[in-house]
Design a protein around this motif. Structure first.
Motif, PDB file in Angstrom:
ATOM      1  N   HIS A 111      52.403  47.753  45.054  1.00 57.12           N
ATOM      2  CA  HIS A 111      51.470  48.866  44.852  1.00 57.12           C
ATOM      3  C   HIS A 111      50.676  48.694  43.560  1.00 57.12           C
ATOM      4  CE1 HIS A 111      50.153  52.921  43.682  1.00 57.12           C
ATOM      5  NE2 HIS A 111      50.162  53.223  44.976  1.00 57.12           N
ATOM      6  N   VAL A 112      51.271  48.016  42.555  1.00 54.19           N
ATOM      7  CA  VAL A 112      50.594  47.871  41.261  1.00 54.19           C
ATOM      8  C   VAL A 112      49.326  47.039  41.367  1.00 54.19           C
ATOM      9  CG1 VAL A 112      52.731  48.134  39.956  1.00 54.19           C
ATOM     10  CG2 VAL A 112      51.936  45.840  40.553  1.00 54.19           C
ATOM     11  N   THR A 113      49.199  46.254  42.406  1.00 55.15           N
ATOM     12  CA  THR A 113      48.006  45.410  42.536  1.00 55.15           C
ATOM     13  C   THR A 113      46.749  46.250  42.756  1.00 55.15           C
ATOM     14  OG1 THR A 113      48.336  45.120  44.930  1.00 55.15           O
ATOM     15  CG2 THR A 113      49.372  43.510  43.476  1.00 55.15           C
ATOM     16  N   LYS A 114      46.908  47.525  43.112  1.00 53.60           N
ATOM     17  CA  LYS A 114      45.745  48.401  43.268  1.00 53.60           C
ATOM     18  C   LYS A 114      45.019  48.593  41.941  1.00 53.60           C
ATOM     19  CE  LYS A 114      47.463  50.993  47.263  1.00 53.60           C
ATOM     20  NZ  LYS A 114      47.767  52.338  47.827  1.00 53.60           N
ATOM     21  N   GLN A 115      45.732  48.321  40.831  1.00 51.86           N
ATOM     22  CA  GLN A 115      45.119  48.476  39.517  1.00 51.86           C
ATOM     23  C   GLN A 115      44.256  47.265  39.140  1.00 51.86           C
ATOM     24  OE1 GLN A 115      47.795  49.937  36.380  1.00 51.86           O
ATOM     25  NE2 GLN A 115      49.366  50.259  37.939  1.00 51.86           N
ATOM     26  N   PHE A 116      44.329  46.201  39.923  1.00 50.64           N
ATOM     27  CA  PHE A 116      43.630  44.960  39.555  1.00 50.64           C
ATOM     28  C   PHE A 116      42.193  44.913  40.048  1.00 50.64           C
ATOM     29  CE2 PHE A 116      48.052  42.767  39.785  1.00 50.64           C
ATOM     30  CZ  PHE A 116      48.435  43.454  38.654  1.00 50.64           C
ATOM     31  N   GLY A 117      41.864  45.746  41.024  1.00 53.34           N
ATOM     32  CA  GLY A 117      40.492  45.833  41.513  1.00 53.34           C
ATOM     33  C   GLY A 117      39.929  44.494  41.972  1.00 53.34           C
ATOM     34  N   GLU A 118      38.694  44.188  41.509  1.00 54.33           N
ATOM     35  CA  GLU A 118      37.999  42.966  41.910  1.00 54.33           C
ATOM     36  C   GLU A 118      38.663  41.717  41.371  1.00 54.33           C
ATOM     37  OE1 GLU A 118      35.517  42.758  44.041  1.00 54.33           O
ATOM     38  OE2 GLU A 118      35.639  44.932  44.334  1.00 54.33           O
ATOM     39  N   ASP A 119      39.544  41.869  40.375  1.00 55.02           N
ATOM     40  CA  ASP A 119      40.222  40.703  39.805  1.00 55.02           C
ATOM     41  C   ASP A 119      41.181  40.059  40.791  1.00 55.02           C
ATOM     42  OD1 ASP A 119      39.070  40.736  37.196  1.00 55.02           O
ATOM     43  OD2 ASP A 119      40.311  42.470  36.704  1.00 55.02           O
ATOM     44  N   LEU A 120      41.570  40.799  41.823  1.00 53.76           N
ATOM     45  CA  LEU A 120      42.464  40.209  42.829  1.00 53.76           C
ATOM     46  C   LEU A 120      41.842  38.976  43.473  1.00 53.76           C
ATOM     47  CD1 LEU A 120      44.007  43.295  44.697  1.00 53.76           C
ATOM     48  CD2 LEU A 120      45.238  41.522  43.431  1.00 53.76           C
ATOM     49  N   LYS A 121      40.546  39.055  43.734  1.00 49.07           N
ATOM     50  CA  LYS A 121      39.858  37.925  44.353  1.00 49.07           C
ATOM     51  C   LYS A 121      39.835  36.722  43.413  1.00 49.07           C
ATOM     52  CE  LYS A 121      35.479  36.661  46.549  1.00 49.07           C
ATOM     53  NZ  LYS A 121      34.113  37.134  46.931  1.00 49.07           N
ATOM     54  N   ILE A 122      39.624  36.975  42.123  1.00 49.52           N
ATOM     55  CA  ILE A 122      39.607  35.888  41.131  1.00 49.52           C
ATOM     56  C   ILE A 122      40.984  35.244  41.041  1.00 49.52           C
ATOM     57  CG2 ILE A 122      39.256  35.339  38.695  1.00 49.52           C
ATOM     58  CD1 ILE A 122      37.320  37.683  38.548  1.00 49.52           C
ATOM     59  N   ILE A 123      42.024  36.066  41.051  1.00 48.18           N
ATOM     60  CA  ILE A 123      43.388  35.519  40.979  1.00 48.18           C
ATOM     61  C   ILE A 123      43.658  34.633  42.186  1.00 48.18           C
ATOM     62  CG2 ILE A 123      45.834  36.129  40.952  1.00 48.18           C
ATOM     63  CD1 ILE A 123      45.007  38.782  39.596  1.00 48.18           C
ATOM     64  N   ALA A 124      43.246  35.104  43.379  1.00 45.41           N
ATOM     65  CA  ALA A 124      43.477  34.325  44.599  1.00 45.41           C
ATOM     66  C   ALA A 124      42.727  33.007  44.575  1.00 45.41           C
ATOM     67  CB  ALA A 124      43.060  35.153  45.813  1.00 45.41           C
ATOM     68  N   GLU A 125      41.520  33.005  44.019  1.00 43.66           N
ATOM     69  CA  GLU A 125      40.702  31.793  44.024  1.00 43.66           C
ATOM     70  C   GLU A 125      41.053  30.835  42.886  1.00 43.66           C
ATOM     71  OE1 GLU A 125      36.753  33.301  43.823  1.00 43.66           O
ATOM     72  OE2 GLU A 125      36.654  33.839  45.966  1.00 43.66           O
ATOM     73  N   GLN A 126      41.314  31.389  41.683  1.00 44.89           N
ATOM     74  CA  GLN A 126      41.501  30.540  40.509  1.00 44.89           C
ATOM     75  C   GLN A 126      42.955  30.420  40.059  1.00 44.89           C
ATOM     76  OE1 GLN A 126      38.836  31.757  37.373  1.00 44.89           O
ATOM     77  NE2 GLN A 126      37.091  31.975  38.775  1.00 44.89           N
ATOM     78  N   GLY A 127      43.842  31.193  40.666  1.00 45.61           N
ATOM     79  CA  GLY A 127      45.259  31.080  40.314  1.00 45.61           C
ATOM     80  C   GLY A 127      45.709  32.058  39.253  1.00 45.61           C
ATOM     81  N   ARG A 128      44.779  32.589  38.482  1.00 43.05           N
ATOM     82  CA  ARG A 128      45.121  33.599  37.472  1.00 43.05           C
ATOM     83  C   ARG A 128      43.851  34.255  36.953  1.00 43.05           C
ATOM     84  NH1 ARG A 128      48.488  31.828  32.708  1.00 43.05           N
ATOM     85  NH2 ARG A 128      49.799  31.064  34.408  1.00 43.05           N
ATOM     86  N   ALA A 129      44.002  35.409  36.320  1.00 40.00           N
ATOM     87  CA  ALA A 129      42.860  36.113  35.746  1.00 40.00           C
ATOM     88  C   ALA A 129      43.363  37.060  34.666  1.00 40.00           C
ATOM     89  CB  ALA A 129      42.096  36.890  36.816  1.00 40.00           C
ATOM     90  N   THR A 130      42.472  37.393  33.750  1.00 43.42           N
ATOM     91  CA  THR A 130      42.796  38.369  32.708  1.00 43.42           C
ATOM     92  C   THR A 130      42.353  39.739  33.204  1.00 43.42           C
ATOM     93  OG1 THR A 130      42.535  36.750  30.936  1.00 43.42           O
ATOM     94  CG2 THR A 130      42.413  39.084  30.332  1.00 43.42           C
ATOM     95  N   VAL A 131      43.298  40.645  33.300  1.00 44.24           N
ATOM     96  CA  VAL A 131      43.062  41.976  33.845  1.00 44.24           C
ATOM     97  C   VAL A 131      43.173  43.001  32.727  1.00 44.24           C
ATOM     98  CG1 VAL A 131      43.886  43.699  35.503  1.00 44.24           C
ATOM     99  CG2 VAL A 131      43.986  41.275  36.073  1.00 44.24           C
ATOM    100  N   GLN A 132      42.238  43.923  32.676  1.00 41.59           N
ATOM    101  CA  GLN A 132      42.283  44.986  31.680  1.00 41.59           C
ATOM    102  C   GLN A 132      43.084  46.171  32.234  1.00 41.59           C
ATOM    103  OE1 GLN A 132      41.034  45.113  28.506  1.00 41.59           O
ATOM    104  NE2 GLN A 132      40.425  42.966  28.675  1.00 41.59           N
ATOM    105  N   LEU A 133      44.193  46.462  31.595  1.00 43.00           N
ATOM    106  CA  LEU A 133      45.040  47.582  31.989  1.00 43.00           C
ATOM    107  C   LEU A 133      45.300  48.449  30.760  1.00 43.00           C
ATOM    108  CD1 LEU A 133      47.644  45.611  34.145  1.00 43.00           C
ATOM    109  CD2 LEU A 133      45.739  46.996  34.994  1.00 43.00           C
TER     110      LEU A 133
END
Length: 411
Positions: free
Chosen positions: A138-160
């Protein structure tokens, strides 16, 4: 109340920071608290709940997961499973150094973590979740558009919460692989689910899913009006009070030393948590007293005059029960309502004092059972004969003295 900073080795080898909140006496039981996602042990909810539980006689260990707060390690290398491992490591350290973690409490994702860790902490007798998601993912709902970046690049910096956190694809995979529903069904421990209906971060439907997946004994408590983070102390204290009262049913009988049980003194001491808040101890029992918020208190417990009225009410009910039992009358439940006020002496027709103000306690007594009017009238007369009633009307000698180092103190 004592608040001690400690450290212990986490699941990944990093040193984790923790705090122990303890009552002044030996804790009746230990609780292990898991904070929310990317939060820390020092959030308002964690601090308020730990302090309130300590005031109820619990020892509480709250700690920072690896890479968060004061703990070492790299958050980017953690995941939900490592958080669960950290919880188990905390329970191991607590068991070895202070006592077994009989109660597990988790806030938000920490709630999901304690549900996952419970079967690995054998001594845990009860579990409570606060604003917890049904599925850790459920916490992935906080990642927004960064989910796509994580899936494509393997990781991303998310502002929480205005802070950057590195989230990896492995973190998401770990979340997705959690068999949480089965864990809840196999919990084999009493469960309390606390959730705010207005929670905008983790909607209350998650509480329903957790409750429905669990088997009895299970309980649900609505934190009506609270936000997800329990930023208001009154909400956190309410949650802690409910948890403490509920968990007591499942904890081992409290061990009380003979000296404490035989102590004839009622002891009152300031807690340091409010302008007027005090802790009252009478033998093996303890509770809080305070003043209402309207006069500068925290309303953490009954006021002194509330306690006085309660003493009269309790004595009244007990005295009536004894009398009715002796007479073999069919007296059902007795209910006593009392209210204290200051009134002008001139308004009291039967009082000797005729100037200034006096104390008035109004007492209303409701009797159930098959009683005739003569019996009811006799019970009203007996109410005036209860020991506390006679004390309030009698001559009381109060002896006050200072005690301290080198002085004669109460035992």
């Amino acid at each position: 109340m004592p608040n001690t900073r400690v450290e212990f080795p986490g699941s990944q080898g990093a040193t984790l920071a923790a705090r122990l909140d303890t009552p002044d006496a030996r804790p009746r039981a230990w609780a292990l608290f898991a904070h929310c996602f990317t939060c820390s042990k020092d959030t308002k909810a964690a601090a308020f709940i730990a302090r309130a539980l300590a005031e109820s006689g619990f020892g509480v260990m709250r700690f920072d997961f690896t890479g968060l707060g004061g703990s070492g390690g790299d958050f980017a290398n953690t995941n939900f499973s490592s958080n669960v491992d950290d919880l188990v490591a905390a329970a191991d350290w607590l068991r070895a150094n202070h006592g077994e973690a009989a109660l597990l409490i988790g806030h938000s994702l920490g709630g999901a973590a304690v549900l996952a860790a419970a079967d690995r902490i054998a001594e845990a007798r009860a579990v409570a979740t606060i604003g917890a998601p049904f599925e850790p993912a459920h916490v992935t709902k906080q990642f927004g558009e960064d989910l796509k970046i994580i899936a494509e690049q393997g990781r991303a910096t998310v502002q929480l919460a205005d802070r950057p956190f590195t989230i990896s694809r492995a973190f998401l995979d770990d979340l997705a692989g959690q068999a949480q529903a089965e864990r809840i069904r196999q919990l084999k421990r009493p469960l309390m689910v606390l959730h705010a209906p207005q929670d905008k971060v983790v909607d209350v439907g998650n509480a329903r899913a957790i409750f429905e997946a669990a088997v009895h004994p299970k309980s649900f408590v609505s934190l009506d009006g609270a936000d997800h983070l329990l930023n208001r102390e009154v909400d956190a204290r309410f949650a802690a009070g409910v948890i403490a009262a509920w968990a007591a049913r499942y904890l081992p009988a409290q061990e009380t030393g003979s000296d404490e049980a035989a102590d004839e003194w009622v002891r009152v001491e300031e807690t340091g948590t409010g302008a007027f808040t005090v802790r009252v101890r009478a033998g093996r029992h303890q509770w809080l007293a305070d003043e209402p918020a309207a006069v500068g208190g925290a309303d953490a417990g009954p006021s002194p005059y509330d306690l006085l009225a309660a003493a009269l009410g309790a004595c009244t009910a007990m005295t009536l029960r004894i009398y009715a039992k002796q007479k073999q009358w069919s007296l059902g439940q007795v209910r006593v309502a009392l209210k204290h006020a200051k009134i002008h002496a001139a308004d009291c027709e039967h009082c000797e004092t005729q100037s200034g103000k006096i104390d008035r306690i109004e007492r209303e007594i409701a009797f159930e059972g098959a009683l005739d009017e003569a019996q009811r009238q006799r019970l009203l007369e007996i109410a005036d004969k209860c020991p506390v009633h006679r004390t309030l009307h009698g001559e009381v000698d109060i002896v006050t003295r200072a005690v301290g180092a080198g002085a004669d103190a109460a035992p």
